[in-house]
Design a protein around this motif. Structure first.
Motif, PDB file in Angstrom:
ATOM      1  N   VAL A  21       0.693  -1.020  -0.018  1.00 30.70           N
ATOM      2  CA  VAL A  21      -0.479   0.004   0.120  1.00 30.70           C
ATOM      3  C   VAL A  21       0.560   1.335   0.335  1.00 30.70           C
ATOM      4  N   LEU A  22       2.098   1.319   0.707  1.00 32.66           N
ATOM      5  CA  LEU A  22       2.581   2.609   0.925  1.00 32.66           C
ATOM      6  C   LEU A  22       3.040   2.521  -0.342  1.00 32.66           C
ATOM      7  N   LEU A  23       4.471   1.808  -0.909  1.00 31.61           N
ATOM      8  CA  LEU A  23       5.209   1.777  -1.941  1.00 31.61           C
ATOM      9  C   LEU A  23       4.140   2.221  -3.381  1.00 31.61           C
ATOM     10  N   ASN A  24       2.813   1.518  -3.036  1.00 34.21           N
ATOM     11  CA  ASN A  24       2.013   2.118  -4.427  1.00 34.21           C
ATOM     12  C   ASN A  24       1.679   3.759  -4.456  1.00 34.21           C
ATOM     13  N   ASP A  25       1.027   3.760  -2.899  1.00 31.67           N
ATOM     14  CA  ASP A  25       1.025   5.544  -2.880  1.00 31.67           C
ATOM     15  C   ASP A  25       1.987   6.171  -3.028  1.00 31.67           C
ATOM     16  N   GLN A  26       3.831   6.074  -3.022  1.00 30.74           N
ATOM     17  CA  GLN A  26       5.013   6.401  -2.930  1.00 30.74           C
ATOM     18  C   GLN A  26       5.029   7.167  -4.509  1.00 30.74           C
ATOM     19  N   MET A  27       5.035   5.429  -5.364  1.00 32.52           N
ATOM     20  CA  MET A  27       5.471   5.912  -6.471  1.00 32.52           C
ATOM     21  C   MET A  27       4.599   6.541  -7.347  1.00 32.52           C
ATOM     22  N   ARG A  28       2.792   6.642  -6.734  1.00 34.71           N
ATOM     23  CA  ARG A  28       1.825   7.873  -7.967  1.00 34.71           C
ATOM     24  C   ARG A  28       2.410   8.598  -7.270  1.00 34.71           C
ATOM     25  N   ALA A  29       2.700   9.073  -5.888  1.00 37.35           N
ATOM     26  CA  ALA A  29       2.507  10.477  -5.663  1.00 37.35           C
ATOM     27  C   ALA A  29       4.230  11.336  -6.631  1.00 37.35           C
ATOM     28  N   ALA A  30       5.096  10.048  -6.233  1.00 35.36           N
ATOM     29  CA  ALA A  30       6.578  11.662  -6.983  1.00 35.36           C
ATOM     30  C   ALA A  30       6.083  10.480  -9.138  1.00 35.36           C
ATOM     31  N   ARG A  31       5.202   9.891  -9.425  1.00 31.75           N
ATOM     32  CA  ARG A  31       5.096   9.816 -11.061  1.00 31.75           C
ATOM     33  C   ARG A  31       4.211  10.974 -11.016  1.00 31.75           C
ATOM     34  N   GLY A  32       2.729  11.351  -9.949  1.00 32.37           N
ATOM     35  CA  GLY A  32       1.966  12.842 -10.782  1.00 32.37           C
ATOM     36  C   GLY A  32       0.966  12.184 -10.965  1.00 32.37           C
ATOM     37  N   GLU A  33       0.741  11.659 -12.002  1.00 36.27           N
ATOM     38  CA  GLU A  33      -0.053  10.918 -13.127  1.00 36.27           C
ATOM     39  C   GLU A  33      -0.171   9.694 -13.544  1.00 36.27           C
ATOM     40  N   ASP A  34      -1.044   8.805 -14.530  1.00 38.85           N
ATOM     41  CA  ASP A  34      -1.269   7.441 -14.296  1.00 38.85           C
ATOM     42  C   ASP A  34       0.372   6.183 -15.278  1.00 38.85           C
ATOM     43  N   PHE A  35       0.715   5.620 -14.445  1.00 41.15           N
ATOM     44  CA  PHE A  35       1.113   4.853 -15.250  1.00 41.15           C
ATOM     45  C   PHE A  35       0.992   4.231 -16.606  1.00 41.15           C
ATOM     46  N   VAL A  36       1.989   4.577 -17.335  1.00 43.43           N
ATOM     47  CA  VAL A  36       1.136   4.271 -19.156  1.00 43.43           C
ATOM     48  C   VAL A  36       2.193   2.902 -19.059  1.00 43.43           C
ATOM     49  N   ILE A  37       1.713   1.816 -19.774  1.00 44.08           N
ATOM     50  CA  ILE A  37       2.118   0.448 -20.559  1.00 44.08           C
ATOM     51  C   ILE A  37       1.973   0.893 -21.572  1.00 44.08           C
TER      52      ILE A  37
END
Length: 518
Positions: free
Chosen positions: A150-166
């Motif tokens: 949960v924390l890793l997901n939250d921190q990665m989302r915050a660092a990116r600031g937008e959706d992840f794109v595949i």
């Protein structure tokens, strides 16, 4: 994915304290190396395998907590998504009949897990990416109940600031977006650990990097994601993009991705840990109680907890590992290149190939990495992921002539790498019967140009020609894969009566040199 952590908030002061502690940990590592405090060589190896849960219909089952409750063994743990498990095999000494021992332990453990999974209408599937997954299966709601995820997901989302794109162009193209890192969970791997002394670390890591492309070429097993046929080993691009905390502007500036092949050969383990601090901002600023430099000053061994946590959020395909066991620190190279499966025999064959080859290459008087530019090793890895067993790689010419030559991966493995792997297993003291049996599986894959990825593609296209819709064809292939996986027979022996002309292979394939060959 590592140990559990408390999903608590953190502020700027926490981050500043964590950064200071990271640098204290790095200094502690430097002192430990300088003082030669590390454990003596024990020739120890370890093995972890990530698994999928699927139903009788071949579709993913989000039931890992129920399955783990029934398995009730510390050898099995959660992974990122609820359709994943991980099994850990006790470390073994690399000698004697170790390969057969590993195979028997895996068969026993997976057989038990399979029986327990069936109690909740699920089955264990060892495969790089479950072909029946779709984007709706991997959302934040499907993450396992573990605070670290949960924390890793939250921190990665915050660092990116937008959706992840595949966005992957393979046999077909896939473009999809996700507001979470959950698509990373599509990738299930085999992780091979080798404990090494500090003096041998660089040679083993460099050797592992040099052969990563060959590992992928013979072991590819992940050609599908979200209903699209992509690369023969699609895990690396999926993993990189699903964990990419860089906004497009940072990518354009050349900021390194957190899933990373690397950019240079190294001289010591310290090089890699130092790069981790220099290039990658911390994601999980959680400080432990220990002062590593004070522990060292008092004659103790620090746990370097912050350095270990940070290292666990940087996904190198060959990762450095620091750990303390029985009061002594040690270093490991963690090889994360291989996909799971297809069978126990295939996993152990891949294991034999890796451990034999890194031993032989690490002890060469003229190491391969002094003749192979790092950029070429990275390009080879990319090429092998795209084309699997049909890849053409660049490799140093034998003899005194020097330079590089382009060579089909299967020929490189047959003519040069398998003899080296055999010599390396001999150096470890592995019994010839084990050596010949498991390396023979790699040889047979090369002779038949067949691995898990080629079988999956052939079976899928056969099902399409039989008139099944795409989703039904993927499900039928996955069910058949699961049946054959549970027979234990290696993938090159799996029946493919439709094989002639069935696999879709591009008319041209790109080589590591950047050109194309017919």
């Amino acid at each position: 994915m590592g140990e559990k952590v408390a999903a608590e908030g953190n502020d700027l002061a926490d981050r500043e304290r964590y950064r200071r502690k990271l640098h204290d940990c790095l200094e502690g590592l430097r002192r430990l190396l300088a003082e030669k405090r590390f454990d003596r060589p024990k020739n120890l190896m370890g093995l972890e395998i990530e698994l999928n849960l699927a139903g009788a219909d071949g579709r993913p089952r989000m039931l890992n907590s129920q399955v783990l409750e029934r398995i009730a063994s510390g050898d099995f743990q959660t992974e990122l998504a609820q359709c994943n498990l991980e099994v850990n095999i006790t470390p073994h000494r690399l000698s004697g009949r170790v390969l057969d021992q590993l195979a028997e332990e895996l068969r026993t453990g997976l057989g038990y897990a399979e029986r327990k999974s069936r109690e909740v209408a699920a089955r264990i599937v060892m495969i790089g990416i479950l072909p029946t997954l779709n984007a709706d299966d991997l959302t934040v709601a499907s993450l396992s109940a573990n605070d670290r995820y949960v924390l890793l997901n939250d921190q990665m989302r915050a660092a990116r600031g937008e959706d992840f794109v595949i966005d992957i162009q393979g046999v077909e193209r896939l473009i999809t977006r996700s507001p979470s890192i959950a698509p990373e969970a599509a990738c299930t791997s085999v992780q091979l650990h080798l404990q090494v002394t500090p003096g041998r670390f660089a040679a083993v890591w460099n050797a592992a990097q040099a052969i990563a492309a060959a590992q992928i070429a013979v072991g590819a097993n992940s050609p599908f994601l979200f209903g699209r046929e992509l690369w023969r080993e699609s895990r690396p691009p999926v993993f990189q993009q699903a964990t990419d905390t860089r906004a497009p502007e940072l990518q354009a500036q050349g900021v390194r991705p957190r899933t990373w092949f690397g950019e240079r050969w190294v001289d010591s383990a310290y090089d890699l840990f130092e790069e981790n601090l220099r290039f990658f901002p911390p994601l999980l600023p959680l400080c432990g109680p220990q002062d590593p430099l004070r522990v060292l000053d008092e004659g103790g061994v620090p746990d370097l907890a912050e350095l270990i946590l940070h290292n666990g959020t940087i996904y190198r395909w060959n990762r450095p590992v620091y750990a303390v066991a029985d009061g002594l620190p040690h270093l490991r190279v963690e090889n994360r290149v291989l996909p799971a499966g297809p069978t126990v025999a295939d996993v152990i064959a891949n294991t034999a190939f890796y451990y034999g080859l890194v031993r032989a290459l690490a002890e060469q008087p003229r190491p391969v990495w002094t003749r192979l530019p790092f950029t070429v090793a990275a390009a080879n890895f990319d090429t092998a992921c795209r084309h699997g067993i049909d890849a053409t790689l660049r490799w140093p010419r034998p003899g005194r002539a020097g330079g590089l030559t382009e060579i089909p991966a299967v020929r490189l493995v047959q003519q040069e790498l398998l003899p080296l792997a055999a010599a390396g297993l001999d150096a470890w003291g592995v019994e010839p019967a084990d050596r010949d049996h498991y390396l023979g599986i790699i040889e047979a894959r090369c002779a038949r140009r067949a691995n898990g990825a080629s079988w999956q593609a052939a079976a899928f296209h056969h099902a399409l020609r039989q008139g099944l819709p795409r989703d039904a064809a993927l499900a039928a292939m996955t069910r058949r894969y699961s049946e054959l996986m549970h027979t234990g027979e290696p993938v090159h022996t799996w029946p493919v009566p439709w094989a002639a002309g069935a696999a879709v292979v591009p008319a041209q394939r790109r080589t590591a040199a950047g050109g194309t060959v017919a």
